[in-house]
Design an enzyme around this catalytic site. Structure first.
Site, PDB file in Angstrom:
ATOM      1  N   HIS A  30       0.942  -1.088  -0.039  1.00  0.00           N
ATOM      2  CA  HIS A  30       0.039  -0.042  -0.129  1.00  0.00           C
ATOM      3  C   HIS A  30       0.803   1.151  -0.007  1.00  0.00           C
ATOM      4  O   HIS A  30       1.432   1.702   1.084  1.00  0.00           O
ATOM      5  CB  HIS A  30      -0.812   0.016   1.033  1.00  0.00           C
ATOM      6  CG  HIS A  30      -2.037   0.857   1.184  1.00  0.00           C
ATOM      7  ND1 HIS A  30      -3.403   0.536   1.252  1.00  0.00           N
ATOM      8  CD2 HIS A  30      -2.106   2.134   0.769  1.00  0.00           C
ATOM      9  CE1 HIS A  30      -4.153   1.662   1.257  1.00  0.00           C
ATOM     10  NE2 HIS A  30      -3.122   2.709   1.043  1.00  0.00           N
ATOM     11  N   HIS A  39      -6.281  -0.298   5.082  1.00  0.00           N
ATOM     12  CA  HIS A  39      -6.666   0.127   6.318  1.00  0.00           C
ATOM     13  C   HIS A  39      -7.398  -0.934   7.160  1.00  0.00           C
ATOM     14  O   HIS A  39      -6.938  -1.456   7.868  1.00  0.00           O
ATOM     15  CB  HIS A  39      -6.898   1.575   6.342  1.00  0.00           C
ATOM     16  CG  HIS A  39      -6.254   2.634   5.580  1.00  0.00           C
ATOM     17  ND1 HIS A  39      -4.809   2.634   6.133  1.00  0.00           N
ATOM     18  CD2 HIS A  39      -6.141   3.296   4.604  1.00  0.00           C
ATOM     19  CE1 HIS A  39      -4.276   3.498   5.111  1.00  0.00           C
ATOM     20  NE2 HIS A  39      -5.192   3.843   4.254  1.00  0.00           N
ATOM     21  N   ASP A  92       1.754   3.512   2.903  1.00  0.00           N
ATOM     22  CA  ASP A  92       0.672   4.603   2.304  1.00  0.00           C
ATOM     23  C   ASP A  92       1.315   5.784   1.496  1.00  0.00           C
ATOM     24  O   ASP A  92       1.416   5.512   0.381  1.00  0.00           O
ATOM     25  CB  ASP A  92       0.067   5.258   3.658  1.00  0.00           C
ATOM     26  CG  ASP A  92      -1.272   5.244   3.161  1.00  0.00           C
ATOM     27  OD1 ASP A  92      -1.754   5.378   2.036  1.00  0.00           O
ATOM     28  OD2 ASP A  92      -2.085   6.248   4.071  1.00  0.00           O
ATOM     29  N   GLU A 125     -11.337   3.602   7.121  1.00  0.00           N
ATOM     30  CA  GLU A 125     -10.114   4.455   7.426  1.00  0.00           C
ATOM     31  C   GLU A 125     -10.791   5.727   8.095  1.00  0.00           C
ATOM     32  O   GLU A 125     -10.727   6.051   9.169  1.00  0.00           O
ATOM     33  CB  GLU A 125      -9.251   4.844   6.422  1.00  0.00           C
ATOM     34  CG  GLU A 125      -8.062   5.873   6.636  1.00  0.00           C
ATOM     35  CD  GLU A 125      -7.432   6.324   5.211  1.00  0.00           C
ATOM     36  OE1 GLU A 125      -7.934   6.223   4.178  1.00  0.00           O
ATOM     37  OE2 GLU A 125      -6.079   6.739   5.413  1.00  0.00           O
ATOM     38  N   HIS A 170      -9.895   1.091  -0.192  1.00  0.00           N
ATOM     39  CA  HIS A 170      -9.603   1.988   1.000  1.00  0.00           C
ATOM     40  C   HIS A 170     -11.105   1.939   1.899  1.00  0.00           C
ATOM     41  O   HIS A 170     -12.195   2.445   1.261  1.00  0.00           O
ATOM     42  CB  HIS A 170      -9.507   3.117   0.875  1.00  0.00           C
ATOM     43  CG  HIS A 170      -7.978   3.416   0.224  1.00  0.00           C
ATOM     44  ND1 HIS A 170      -7.525   3.289  -0.855  1.00  0.00           N
ATOM     45  CD2 HIS A 170      -6.964   4.190   0.896  1.00  0.00           C
ATOM     46  CE1 HIS A 170      -6.145   3.595  -1.004  1.00  0.00           C
ATOM     47  NE2 HIS A 170      -5.797   4.150   0.113  1.00  0.00           N
ATOM     48  N   HIS A 195       1.415   4.899  -2.266  1.00  0.00           N
ATOM     49  CA  HIS A 195       1.009   5.689  -3.015  1.00  0.00           C
ATOM     50  C   HIS A 195       2.129   6.518  -3.750  1.00  0.00           C
ATOM     51  O   HIS A 195       2.865   7.199  -3.175  1.00  0.00           O
ATOM     52  CB  HIS A 195       0.121   6.759  -2.532  1.00  0.00           C
ATOM     53  CG  HIS A 195      -1.369   6.553  -2.164  1.00  0.00           C
ATOM     54  ND1 HIS A 195      -2.258   6.267  -2.829  1.00  0.00           N
ATOM     55  CD2 HIS A 195      -1.843   5.543  -0.926  1.00  0.00           C
ATOM     56  CE1 HIS A 195      -3.370   5.860  -2.250  1.00  0.00           C
ATOM     57  NE2 HIS A 195      -3.003   5.491  -1.012  1.00  0.00           N
TER      58      HIS A 195
HETATM   59 ZN   LIG Z   1      -3.859   4.821   0.849  1.00  0.00          ZN
END
Ligand SMILES: [Zn+2]
Length: 354
Positions: A19, A228, A285, A207, A204, A21
């Site tokens: 995960h 998450h 992340d 979260e 996602h 980005h």
């Molecule tokens: Zn994310």
């Protein structure tokens, strides 16, 4: 000895990151270089001055505030050249922390302002990942993101483009963005098409919204992994569902604290989920926005949960097993990881100080 694993040892530990980005992981130096090249002026002249625009504030209160940081880098990621470079550098950063495999995600529609289409954006990212894989030996694949808040037309375009690259560097699709404002059921058409086209989905959820959002992602949108999934501990029914269906959670601990998905490390449900048979994986992340590394993620967990070296290896292996790779490639990665872990554990036992 469990809680005494040094930073150096943790850095050397073989890892994966599922995960991650792209736009949240751009190095400030790279933004400066891209700005110079495109003649765009920046509000800062040094890396130190630039960082506050790119990383989450200490006082970050929510996912919404956290997401604002992405707007800053977006203008610099609008050409194939910039995207290729950004993707390449993410692989480079993963190699520094001994990742054997990464899945890098991005929303194609956020990179079309200068005329690229979704296919061209995906192709540029894959080119950078391939160059990174060839240079650093880290297997690197990508995930295309549909966005909560984008129109059905925009998201369907992403799904169709992603399907054309499935098996050619792309492994899945995702749904990200303002979870509380845009529930999953708004995107059922996109994810039905994805399923028809053979694209696995991670979503996602859990979260910025709770257990119902996780349930909807799994039962409504056919998510095979959850990004998450932190906010569902008040719902034992949904936790059982996740455990029974063996839906892995992509935990991103540092980010989860920053977005206030969890209030404190004491409240972080790592062991809570593990004890309930839920498969958890550890991820970053956003390297820059969260000011983290995959080593730092494991380091925090070690400090707060007193994980043993074997438990750490178990968490890493959960990631390998949860990878969106074809079965043959996944088996190969599992073997490679098992051998690397054995070497790492053996080195630990010879270097442990009393
Ligand atoms: Zn994310």
């Amino acid at each position: 000895m469990s809680q005494n694993i040094s930073q150096d040892r943790l850095k050397m530990m073989p890892k994966v990151d599922l995960h991650l980005h792209l736009d949240g992981s751009i190095k400030p130096e790279t933004i400066m270089a891209l700005a110079r090249k495109s003649g765009v002026s920046l509000p800062a002249n040094s890396v130190e001055e630039l960082l506050p625009y790119m990383k989450a504030d200490k006082g970050c209160l929510s996912l919404t505030q956290y997401l604002e940081k992405f707007d800053f880098v977006s203008p610099f990621l609008q050409t194939a050249e910039a995207l290729e470079l950004a993707a390449f550098e993410v692989v480079e950063q993963a190699a520094e922390h001994h990742c054997l495999y990464i899945e890098v995600r991005f929303a194609p529609q956020l990179h079309t302002r200068s005329g690229l289409n979704a296919d061209e954006v995906i192709a540029a990212v894959i080119a950078g990942l391939n160059r990174g894989e060839a240079s650093f030996g880290v297997k690197a694949r990508c995930i295309a993101i549909c966005l909560r808040g984008h129109t059905g037309e925009m998201n369907l375009e992403v799904v169709k483009a992603a399907a054309r690259y499935m098996g050619h560097g792309l492994v899945a699709i995702d749904l990200a963005g303002a979870e509380a404002a845009y529930p999953a059921e708004l995107y059922s058409e996109e994810f039905r098409l994805a399923r028809e086209l053979g694209l696995p989905a991670t979503i996602h959820a859990g979260e910025a919204a709770g257990a119902e959002s996780v349930r909807e992602a799994v039962l409504g949108l056919n998510a095979r992994r959850i990004g998450h999934g932190i906010r569902m501990r008040d719902n034992s029914e949904v936790m059982s569902l996740i455990a029974e269906l063996n839906i892995p959670l992509e935990l991103c601990p540092v980010s989860n604290l920053q977005t206030k998905a969890v209030e404190s490390w004491e409240d972080y449900p790592l062991r809570y989920y593990m004890d309930r048979g839920i498969t958890v994986t550890v991820n970053t992340d956003n390297l820059t926005v969260s000011d983290t590394t995959i080593t730092k993620e494991y380091s925090e967990l070690c400090e707060h949960f007193r994980l043993s070296a074997e438990e750490l290896c178990g968490l890493v292996m959960n990631g390998v097993k949860s990878a969106f790779l074809p079965e043959g490639e996944k088996e190969e990665l599992m073997k490679k990881m098992a051998a690397s872990q054995a070497a790492w554990l053996a080195a630990a036992s010879t270097s442990t100080s009393p």
